[in-house]
Design an enzyme around this catalytic site. Structure first.
Site, PDB file in Angstrom:
ATOM      1  N   ASP A 181       0.878  -1.162   0.000  1.00 50.09           N
ATOM      2  CA  ASP A 181       0.000   0.000   0.000  1.00 50.09           C
ATOM      3  C   ASP A 181       0.919   1.216   0.000  1.00 50.09           C
ATOM      4  OD1 ASP A 181      -1.646   2.169   0.575  1.00 50.09           O
ATOM      5  OD2 ASP A 181      -3.001   0.988   1.816  1.00 50.09           O
ATOM      6  N   HIS A 182       0.994   1.907  -1.130  1.00 50.53           N
ATOM      7  CA  HIS A 182       2.016   2.945  -1.265  1.00 50.53           C
ATOM      8  C   HIS A 182       1.816   4.100  -0.289  1.00 50.53           C
ATOM      9  CE1 HIS A 182      -1.143   4.606  -3.936  1.00 50.53           C
ATOM     10  NE2 HIS A 182      -0.653   5.774  -3.603  1.00 50.53           N
ATOM     11  N   HIS A 244      -6.200   2.354   1.876  1.00 53.64           N
ATOM     12  CA  HIS A 244      -5.383   3.513   2.231  1.00 53.64           C
ATOM     13  C   HIS A 244      -5.827   4.184   3.530  1.00 53.64           C
ATOM     14  CE1 HIS A 244      -3.601   2.941  -1.576  1.00 53.64           C
ATOM     15  NE2 HIS A 244      -4.427   3.652  -2.292  1.00 53.64           N
TER      16      HIS A 244
END
Length: 507
Positions: A181-182, A244
């Site tokens: 998950d960036h 996110h």
């Protein structure tokens, strides 16, 4: 920083957009910073027919502009190669094994492999199965390792997420699986942990006794950018909230880990997800507001509505905006409301966490018509212009006690001599070093989906729950204001339009 062990990174979907925009530039930046081992190879895998030379020619156009004449660009391209296989056919994975064996012998290196799945989720299990069929999926204790990076989405609902986790565990063990998950690779997100647990002034206030509410916003000013086919089947809840935003909630709300180690930190974020108060299906309309942007004119430009976008059904009820109110049922956060919102075609692109502290208990300083008794705010800006802002009251110079808000802020961009790495650089390097702290564990994925699932069910089973329209370029449907019940409190608006010519953005 210690360099990783020699290894080969294999990118499935090597000719795709993610590889072009994120992976290759991130790997090149790590290479230029001399953070990669001397014995290191990149192997692109895909169905597109490409030679090694053809792949390198494509990659040269993916490097940053300043890299085209950089001496290291040629060195970087020389460690890349490509192999064409049908990734859905397990029989062809022996070709990949032969390629890896040849490179490993060339570099005199162990069988250390990272498999990056930059592919549609429908191929995840097939790729894992193919790697297993070729016998290149298992760690050899104290000799070599294999790791697999999975991009989101991790399923489309609770049931599919459980099935995906179960299927992957048929081929890899949990500590080999890196669910990326960036958002968790952002410097400011990681700094939340340091700010809380390395300083004696914040943690004593980080609880129900001093925090009035917590607000998390992730807004985008763009529309679908050609992703209508995907987005109309996903929507904001699946695309942003389940992964996110809930991951940000986990970092903000977690208890102190016993030490700064992957298992300890991820255990604490899991406890947050397990403590989320379920939103019952019949309560969804009260606690969750969804919206969809409509056409509007902004700065002289017509912005199309969501249903006008390519690939979107003209009758679509897919949400492009979600705002939620929920609670965390544990000792620290009992009855402290958490508000989160995300949306497309909002006024600006920004992600921030805001801690709203309680007011002082007694009003001392006031004007004739207004009491100066606002909430102190700690604003943690995740993107863009990463940094921290603390808002507090200060006396205006002169006679009397006239008070105004003052800001104490810090921007990472102001730090000289330190390069702010991208999220993908950080996460790729962590995986190379075997650090899974900023990756998501399977049980956490399932707990997040368990929280979101009743909302999805309510929207499916109760079509009378409205999808509110909001003009493109605004902060979403006004109905989201009703989630915050106290009349003197509203959402924080990071950017305020001052004129048609531009906007003022405050960190």
């Amino acid at each position: 920083m210690n360099k990783p062990e020699p290894h080969i990174i294999v990118i499935f979907g090597a000719s795709g957009d993610l590889t072009k925009r994120k992976l290759i530039p991130a790997l090149y930046d790590l290479f230029v910073q001399d953070l990669l081992p001397e014995n290191f190879f990149i192997v692109g895998v895909g169905r597109t027919e490409l030679s090694d030379t053809g792949f390198r020619d494509k990659m040269s156009g993916w490097l940053p502009n300043e890299a085209i004449t950089h001496a290291k660009a040629e060195q970087f391209l020389n460690v890349t190669s490509y192999i064409t296989i049908d990734t859905s056919d397990a029989q062809q994975y022996h070709l990949l094994k032969d390629k890896l064996d040849a490179l490993r012998k060339q570099g005199n290196m162990p069988e250390n492999y990272i498999y990056y799945l930059a592919t549609p989720p429908s191929l995840y299990e097939k790729i894992a199965q193919g790697l297993t069929f070729a016998g290149i999926n298992k760690d050899e204790e104290d000799v070599s390792w294999k790791r697999i990076i999975i991009e989101k989405p991790f399923g489309v609902d609770l049931d599919s997420a459980r099935k995906l986790n179960k299927s992957l565990l048929n081929y890899f063990v949990e500590n080999q699986i890196y669910r990326i998950d960036h958002y968790l690779g952002k410097e400011t997100v990681q700094n939340v942990l340091v700010m809380r647990f390395a300083n004696g002034i914040f943690e004593p206030l980080w609880n129900r006794n001093y925090v009035h509410h917590v607000e998390i916003t992730s807004s985008e000013d763009l529309g679908l950018e050609g992703r209508g086919g995907y987005y109309d089947n996903a929507g904001a809840l699946r695309d942003m909230v389940q992964n996110h935003l809930l991951q940000l909630v986990g970092i903000v709300a977690m208890e102190p880990p016993i030490h700064a180690e992957s298992k300890a930190i991820r255990n604490e974020t899991l406890k947050v997800f397990q403590s989320l108060r379920p939103i019952k299906e019949e309560e969804v309309a009260k606690y969750v507001i969804r919206g969809q942007y409509t056409g509007a004119t902004m700065k002289g430009e017509h912005l199309p509505g969501y249903r006008e976008e390519q690939g979107v059904s003209p009758e679509s009820r897919t949400e492009t905006y979600v705002a939620m109110k929920f609670f965390i049922d544990n000792w620290r956060w009992n009855e402290v409301p958490f508000y989160i919102r995300t949306g497309k075609r909002l006024p600006t692109k920004v992600t921030e966490i805001v801690i709203h502290f309680k007011k002082s208990p007694h009003h001392i300083f006031s004007h004739q018509y207004e009491t100066i008794n606002t909430h102190n705010q700690l604003v943690i800006r995740v993107q863009p212009d990463e940094g921290l802002l603390f808002k507090f009251g200060m006396k205006i110079p002169g006679a009397g006690f006239n008070v105004q808000n003052a800001n104490m802020d810090f921007h990472y961009s102001d730090v000289t001599g330190v390069k702010l790495t991208s999220a993908y650089e950080r996460l790729l390097l962590d995986c190379m070093q075997g650090d899974s702290t900023l990756y998501i564990r399977g049980d956490a994925v399932e707990e997040a989906w368990a929280f979101v699932q009743p909302i999805l069910d309510a929207w499916k089973n109760h079509p009378d729950i409205p999808v509110y329209g909001y003009p493109a370029g605004t902060w979403g449907p006004e109905h989201a204001d009703s989630l915050i019940e106290e009349p003197e409190i509203t959402w924080r608006y990071p950017c305020k339009n001052l004129s048609n010519d531009g906007e003022y953005c405050e960190l």
